[in-house]
Design an enzyme around this catalytic site. Structure first.
Site, PDB file in Angstrom:
ATOM      1  N   THR A  13       0.850  -1.187   0.000  1.00  0.00           N
ATOM      2  CA  THR A  13       0.000   0.000   0.000  1.00  0.00           C
ATOM      3  C   THR A  13       0.891   1.243   0.000  1.00  0.00           C
ATOM      4  O   THR A  13       2.004   1.228   0.499  1.00  0.00           O
ATOM      5  CB  THR A  13      -0.936   0.030   1.218  1.00  0.00           C
ATOM      6  OG1 THR A  13      -0.176   0.137   2.425  1.00  0.00           O
ATOM      7  CG2 THR A  13      -1.809  -1.221   1.267  1.00  0.00           C
ATOM      8  N   GLY A  14       0.370   2.310  -0.595  1.00  0.00           N
ATOM      9  CA  GLY A  14       1.181   3.516  -0.711  1.00  0.00           C
ATOM     10  C   GLY A  14       2.406   3.267  -1.560  1.00  0.00           C
ATOM     11  O   GLY A  14       3.508   3.703  -1.236  1.00  0.00           O
ATOM     12  N   GLY A  15       2.214   2.558  -2.676  1.00  0.00           N
ATOM     13  CA  GLY A  15       3.352   2.098  -3.472  1.00  0.00           C
ATOM     14  C   GLY A  15       3.632   2.888  -4.727  1.00  0.00           C
ATOM     15  O   GLY A  15       4.413   2.440  -5.560  1.00  0.00           O
ATOM     16  N   GLY A  18       8.197   6.872  -3.483  1.00  0.00           N
ATOM     17  CA  GLY A  18       8.990   6.740  -2.266  1.00  0.00           C
ATOM     18  C   GLY A  18       9.327   5.327  -1.864  1.00  0.00           C
ATOM     19  O   GLY A  18       9.675   4.470  -2.684  1.00  0.00           O
ATOM     20  N   ILE A  19       9.223   5.054  -0.562  1.00  0.00           N
ATOM     21  CA  ILE A  19       9.601   3.757  -0.010  1.00  0.00           C
ATOM     22  C   ILE A  19       8.729   2.641  -0.571  1.00  0.00           C
ATOM     23  O   ILE A  19       9.210   1.555  -0.892  1.00  0.00           O
ATOM     24  CB  ILE A  19       9.551   3.799   1.529  1.00  0.00           C
ATOM     25  CG1 ILE A  19      10.646   4.734   2.069  1.00  0.00           C
ATOM     26  CG2 ILE A  19       9.699   2.400   2.122  1.00  0.00           C
ATOM     27  CD1 ILE A  19      10.513   5.044   3.550  1.00  0.00           C
ATOM     28  N   GLY A  20       7.434   2.883  -0.692  1.00  0.00           N
ATOM     29  CA  GLY A  20       6.544   1.856  -1.212  1.00  0.00           C
ATOM     30  C   GLY A  20       6.896   1.430  -2.619  1.00  0.00           C
ATOM     31  O   GLY A  20       6.906   0.236  -2.937  1.00  0.00           O
ATOM     32  N   SER A 139       8.077   4.524  12.045  1.00  0.00           N
ATOM     33  CA  SER A 139       9.073   5.580  11.893  1.00  0.00           C
ATOM     34  C   SER A 139       9.894   5.646  13.174  1.00  0.00           C
ATOM     35  O   SER A 139       9.410   5.276  14.251  1.00  0.00           O
ATOM     36  CB  SER A 139       8.399   6.937  11.657  1.00  0.00           C
ATOM     37  OG  SER A 139       9.337   8.000  11.799  1.00  0.00           O
ATOM     38  N   TYR A 152       1.807  13.047  14.143  1.00  0.00           N
ATOM     39  CA  TYR A 152       2.536  12.058  13.342  1.00  0.00           C
ATOM     40  C   TYR A 152       3.231  11.046  14.249  1.00  0.00           C
ATOM     41  O   TYR A 152       3.164   9.830  14.020  1.00  0.00           O
ATOM     42  CB  TYR A 152       3.549  12.773  12.457  1.00  0.00           C
ATOM     43  CG  TYR A 152       4.412  11.844  11.625  1.00  0.00           C
ATOM     44  CD1 TYR A 152       3.867  11.090  10.591  1.00  0.00           C
ATOM     45  CD2 TYR A 152       5.778  11.729  11.876  1.00  0.00           C
ATOM     46  CE1 TYR A 152       4.659  10.241   9.826  1.00  0.00           C
ATOM     47  CE2 TYR A 152       6.577  10.891  11.107  1.00  0.00           C
ATOM     48  CZ  TYR A 152       6.009  10.146  10.090  1.00  0.00           C
ATOM     49  OH  TYR A 152       6.795   9.310   9.343  1.00  0.00           O
TER      50      TYR A 152
END
Length: 252
Positions: A13-15, A18-20, A139, A152
């Protein structure tokens, strides 16, 4: 490159950036049969999946919306797939000042970073194979108190807590759950979430060079390699942990 994920099915998810995106790319490079990649923006998601190739499947999905997660589940079921590795990576970042934070700001970040992670895993749980792996993106702020980041920070502490609880909840199915905690990483969140301009990013990198023992800000692929370790059979006896990937910043 190894073939640790040969013929496996993964969800990130969130791919779309960035990192995803780096995780999805690395999974495919290591032999994954199919990688489902989600994101809220159809345009950026389509661009990402085009770069990844035909074994990547784009599913436009907002993890804060349960009907979207149901559509993701349905897309996986239509292909007859079961999930070997789930990366609950989607999340946002943003500053908030105590005393000037709106309810809308609170709900937005908690809905995506906490509710989104919880219901991503719960919705896809029936499709996870016994012995599968779940990696949650937390994080290094999850145990720190950085100024103007209280919302956050709290969301990422919740994600870390999920890894502990779910490792216990899912032990009967031998599903491992771990948290991955990136440190300073150069991703689009610096501009889209934290609203940094080029000068501020440059200053951020100079700051990191002085306080991070490794001496620099990471690139997404350096975080992705640790995510793949946690999901792989190399980490078969690693469960419920929080793995900081931060160049040593939070360790000293």
């Amino acid at each position: 490159m190894s073939s640790r994920f040969e013929n496996q099915v993964a969800v990130v998810t969130g791919g779309s950036t960035g990192i995803g995106l780096a995780i999805a790319r690395a999974l495919l490079a290591e032999g994954a049969k199919r990688v489902y990649v989600t994101g809220r923006s159809a345009r950026s998601l389509d661009t990402a999946v085009t770069s990844l190739g035909e074994r990547a499947v784009a599913v436009t999905s907002d993890v804060a919306q349960l009907p979207d997660l149901d559509r993701l589940k349905a897309a996986i079921e239509r292909n007859g797939d079961q999930i070997d590795a789930l990366f609950a990576n989607a999340g946002i970042a943003g500053n908030n000042a105590l005393g000037a934070t709106s309810e809308a700001d609170y709900l937005n970040i908690f809905d995506i970073n906490v509710k989104g992670v919880f219901f991503t895993v719960q919705t896809l749980l029936p499709l996870l194979k016994d012995g599968a792996s779940v990696v949650l993106t937390s994080s290094i702020v999850n145990n720190k108190g950085m100024e103007n980041l209280s919302l956050y920070t709290a969301t990422k502490a919740a994600v870390r807590s999920f890894a502990r609880s779910w490792a216990n909840d899912l032990k009967g199915r031998r599903i491992r759950v771990n948290a991955l905690s990136p440190g300073f990483t150069h991703t689009p969140i610096l501009t889209t979430g934290l609203k940094m301009d080029e000068q501020q990013i440059s200053q951020f990198k100079e700051y990191a060079a002085g306080v991070v023992p490794a001496g620099y800000v990471a690139q997404p692929d350096e975080i992705a390699s640790s995510a793949l370790f946690l999901a792989s059979n190399d980490a078969r006896y690693v469960n419920g942990i929080d793995l900081p990937v931060d160049g040593g910043y939070a360790q000293i």
